[in-house]
Scaffold this motif. Sequence first.
Motif, PDB file in Angstrom:
ATOM      1  N   SER A 274       0.832  -1.207   0.000  1.00 45.36           N
ATOM      2  CA  SER A 274       0.000   0.000   0.000  1.00 45.36           C
ATOM      3  C   SER A 274       0.865   1.254   0.000  1.00 45.36           C
ATOM      4  N   THR A 275       2.219   1.090  -0.002  1.00 42.81           N
ATOM      5  CA  THR A 275       3.151   2.222   0.008  1.00 42.81           C
ATOM      6  C   THR A 275       3.728   2.422  -1.380  1.00 42.81           C
ATOM      7  N   PRO A 276       4.312   3.597  -1.671  1.00 39.91           N
ATOM      8  CA  PRO A 276       4.926   3.825  -2.984  1.00 39.91           C
ATOM      9  C   PRO A 276       5.989   2.759  -3.281  1.00 39.91           C
ATOM     10  N   VAL A 277       5.988   2.279  -4.508  1.00 41.51           N
ATOM     11  CA  VAL A 277       6.881   1.192  -4.910  1.00 41.51           C
ATOM     12  C   VAL A 277       7.951   1.733  -5.856  1.00 41.51           C
ATOM     13  N   PRO A 278       9.256   1.538  -5.549  1.00 41.60           N
ATOM     14  CA  PRO A 278      10.309   1.981  -6.471  1.00 41.60           C
ATOM     15  C   PRO A 278      10.363   1.076  -7.694  1.00 41.60           C
ATOM     16  N   PRO A 279      11.064   1.504  -8.745  1.00 41.98           N
ATOM     17  CA  PRO A 279      11.131   0.677  -9.960  1.00 41.98           C
ATOM     18  C   PRO A 279      12.053  -0.535  -9.772  1.00 41.98           C
ATOM     19  N   THR A 280      11.877  -1.512 -10.644  1.00 41.59           N
ATOM     20  CA  THR A 280      12.773  -2.682 -10.702  1.00 41.59           C
ATOM     21  C   THR A 280      13.350  -2.759 -12.103  1.00 41.59           C
TER      22      THR A 280
END
Length: 593
Positions: free
Chosen positions: A211-217
Amino acid sequence: MHFRRAPVTLLAITALALLLPSGCSKKDSVTNPRMGPAAGFSAAPRSGPRPLDVDFTNSSTAGSSPITTVLWDFGDGATSPAMNPFHSYGAPGTYTVSLTVTTADGSNTQTKDPYISVSNGPGTSPANAAFSGAPTAGNAPLTVVFTDASIKGSSDITGWSWTFGDGGASTAQNPSHTYLSNGSYTVGLTVTTVSDGTDTETKPNYVVVTSTPVPPTAQFSGTPLDGVMPLTVQFTDHSSPGSAAITARTWSFGDGGISTATNPSHIYTVAGTYTATLTVTTSVGSNSDIQAGYITVHPGPVPPTADFSGAPTAGLTPLLVQFTDQSAPGTSPITAWSWTFGDAGTSTAQNPSHTYASPGGYAVSLHVTTADGQNAKTRTAYIQACQTPVANFAGVPTSGFAPLSVLFADSTSGNPTSWHWTFGDGGASAAQKPSHTYTVPGTYTVSLTAQNACGSNTITKTAYVSVADPCPTPVYSIVSASWDIVKPTGSVYHTSARLKWNADVSPAACARSVFAKIYYRAVGNTVWTLQGQSICYTITDSRTLDQGTLVVSGLAHDCYDFRIVLYECGGVNPVAVLEPEVDSNLTNQCFEP
């Protein structure tokens, strides 16, 4: 197939530290000087199309004890205990090779990573597994639809095997999967082809449920991954953006080249193995995918390298030799072999045998041909076909007066390679045609031992050299005496003087070493006293230059007569005497202290 370097864990670092030596005291280095082995190896060829046949060569050093066991790990699941093994790689890929050697004093391992590169070969290409999913980030429960984007290569893809990172799996080509719990999930797809094997695409942390901001992969692929320079590689970005759009991409191709394009192409112009890196950035953060050793670039067409061995390489005629081709083919298979054996014999077989009928040293050559060129290898005097020698010799002259110089000439049959002479007077030589001087009269036995790779033979000639004495009964005489006198100023006396005498020997061919004893007595006296003796010197015939000398000094103030007595060096009996009554230079010589 894609390979990624695993992260170094704290446990691995700790295990490595436990293997490092803990140090030793000075006492330890004295009382325990033994040394363990040092593993080392090489291989040829190291790259090529499948199946790739590789010869491995063990170059380890043993240390204080002999190597007792050898264990090779070829990186494809196969091992070998042979000293110099042969191994065939059947599947394309890049392989790590290690060698462990063991002695009574320990073991040692050398690992080369990556070391062997195997391609599919002309006319074939492997499948390239690839996929995408949408969405790759969101809150649970998150349903993701996965799409197969694989490229089939030279044969059709017949199977798909998905793992979704949460224990779920599928064999559908384009499955969907629902993630129920928060977390980061690694997704993998393995595709199977009819004849070109399998390929796997793995995307770590590809799906993020939170539910939190997700960084890129960051994630990418490139094709082709292996080829001849110049090699153009098309890179494709497969990154997952997380919870925000990707705003920047930075590619590093490993050879100094960079790009900010989404799906760039890059040309590799120098042979080598390259690490490719993609860094993606969003408003949430950035991430990098580093694929070590990802691109392999080979040089252009490589001609063959000719090499061979033969066994045995020396022996008695007729000598049968088995020759073995050990050539490296380069980038194309060897299609022709041409042998010359040095005795006019030839062959076009890969591994011929040949019989040498006549003794001699023979040069052997192998010429190999491929579609990419030719190469030749010549080994000079490689084959030594021989017969056991039969020793013989002659000497000139074999008689004469001492000193007698004799020139000996070897006439041994059977092509000898070494010689040993004994001349009967303690002298010896290893020359083929020696000269020897006999200085002492006598009769001498001469022996010659001749040897080659097939054996040795000795001939002895008894009483072969006769040396005569040039003057068996010499006659000595002291011809004359004279003085080099030193007198004080205004005096009729001398304080010291050098007595000189001339001695002769006959017949004319004689030359002898002599010395003289000098005696003195006061004028009118009859008792002789030894003044001293000269050093040994050589006299010949009647030469006036053969003079002996002695300095006379330290006598009491008086006038004296002198007497010269001649001896052979090492002798005790006089051989000649010069009396004062015969030579006036030996009478009434006056001295003062």
